[in-house]
Motif scaffolding. Structure first.
Motif, PDB file in Angstrom:
ATOM      1  N   UNK A  25       9.175   2.506  33.661  1.00 63.48           N
ATOM      2  CA  UNK A  25       8.517   3.276  34.716  1.00 63.48           C
ATOM      3  C   UNK A  25       7.030   2.946  34.681  1.00 63.48           C
ATOM      4  N   UNK A  33       6.551   5.204  39.348  1.00 65.65           N
ATOM      5  CA  UNK A  33       7.436   4.270  40.040  1.00 65.65           C
ATOM      6  C   UNK A  33       8.466   3.761  39.049  1.00 65.65           C
ATOM      7  N   UNK A  34       9.742   3.908  39.384  1.00 67.29           N
ATOM      8  CA  UNK A  34      10.793   3.392  38.510  1.00 67.29           C
ATOM      9  C   UNK A  34      11.027   1.929  38.885  1.00 67.29           C
ATOM     10  N   UNK A  35      11.125   1.085  37.858  1.00 68.72           N
ATOM     11  CA  UNK A  35      11.175  -0.360  38.080  1.00 68.72           C
ATOM     12  C   UNK A  35      12.552  -0.913  37.746  1.00 68.72           C
ATOM     13  N   UNK A  36      13.007  -1.890  38.519  1.00 68.44           N
ATOM     14  CA  UNK A  36      14.204  -2.613  38.115  1.00 68.44           C
ATOM     15  C   UNK A  36      13.793  -3.665  37.078  1.00 68.44           C
ATOM     16  N   UNK A  37      14.760  -4.413  36.577  1.00 67.74           N
ATOM     17  CA  UNK A  37      14.460  -5.332  35.473  1.00 67.74           C
ATOM     18  C   UNK A  37      13.418  -6.374  35.869  1.00 67.74           C
ATOM     19  N   UNK A  38      13.517  -6.881  37.091  1.00 66.68           N
ATOM     20  CA  UNK A  38      12.580  -7.917  37.535  1.00 66.68           C
ATOM     21  C   UNK A  38      11.176  -7.328  37.707  1.00 66.68           C
ATOM     22  N   UNK A  39      11.107  -6.144  38.296  1.00 66.20           N
ATOM     23  CA  UNK A  39       9.807  -5.487  38.455  1.00 66.20           C
ATOM     24  C   UNK A  39       9.155  -5.239  37.105  1.00 66.20           C
ATOM     25  N   UNK A  42       7.814  -8.514  35.642  1.00 64.82           N
ATOM     26  CA  UNK A  42       6.545  -8.924  36.256  1.00 64.82           C
ATOM     27  C   UNK A  42       5.394  -8.121  35.650  1.00 64.82           C
ATOM     28  N   UNK A  73       8.016 -13.595  45.907  1.00 64.30           N
ATOM     29  CA  UNK A  73       8.449 -12.243  45.528  1.00 64.30           C
ATOM     30  C   UNK A  73       7.379 -11.535  44.694  1.00 64.30           C
ATOM     31  N   UNK A  74       6.771 -12.262  43.758  1.00 62.73           N
ATOM     32  CA  UNK A  74       5.740 -11.655  42.899  1.00 62.73           C
ATOM     33  C   UNK A  74       4.520 -11.245  43.721  1.00 62.73           C
ATOM     34  N   UNK A  77       5.354  -8.200  45.816  1.00 65.86           N
ATOM     35  CA  UNK A  77       5.522  -7.035  44.941  1.00 65.86           C
ATOM     36  C   UNK A  77       4.161  -6.499  44.492  1.00 65.86           C
TER      37      UNK A  77
END
Lengths: 91, 17
Positions: A25, A33-39, A42, A73-74, A77
């Motif tokens: 998070x 903000x809760x993040x997925x693995x990719x987020x 990064x 994507x980065x 984001x």
């Protein structure tokens, strides 16, 4: 805004592993903000000194993904997070 | 895990509520 900025976490903002949700998070004042693995990958690479291009190259190598896709994507984001003021982008 | 578009989803916090 530079095309290859140096992202950093502003003062008072940090990454935190939420054991209840089992996810990373991004905690900011009055916001989370809760993040997925990719987020999370990064933002874990954001150290306040690495440029975006360096972070992208590392992630593209780690995930064996096309550089252009990772770069797009980065950038999208991080610019979204910068618009929310939970990340700083320095030239 | 393969690369995919990253996601950051806002969680409601006390102040916002």
């Amino acid at each position: 805004m530079s095309a290859d900025p140096i992202p950093s976490l502003p003062r008072g903002t940090r990454l935190h592993h939420d054991s209840v949700r089992g996810a990373m998070v991004l905690l900011a004042p009055e916001k989370a903000l809760i993040l997925d693995e990719i987020g999370a990958a990064i933002l874990s690479a954001v150290d306040g000194s690495a440029r975006l291009s360096t972070i992208v190259a590392r992630l593209a190598a780690r995930y064996d993904a096309p550089l252009a896709e990772v770069a797009g994507d980065c950038a999208e984001f991080l610019r979204g997070l910068a618009a929310d003021r939970v990340i700083d982008l320095h030239d | 895990m393969a690369w995919k578009k990253p996601v950051a989803k806002a969680i409601a916090c006390g102040m916002e509520i």
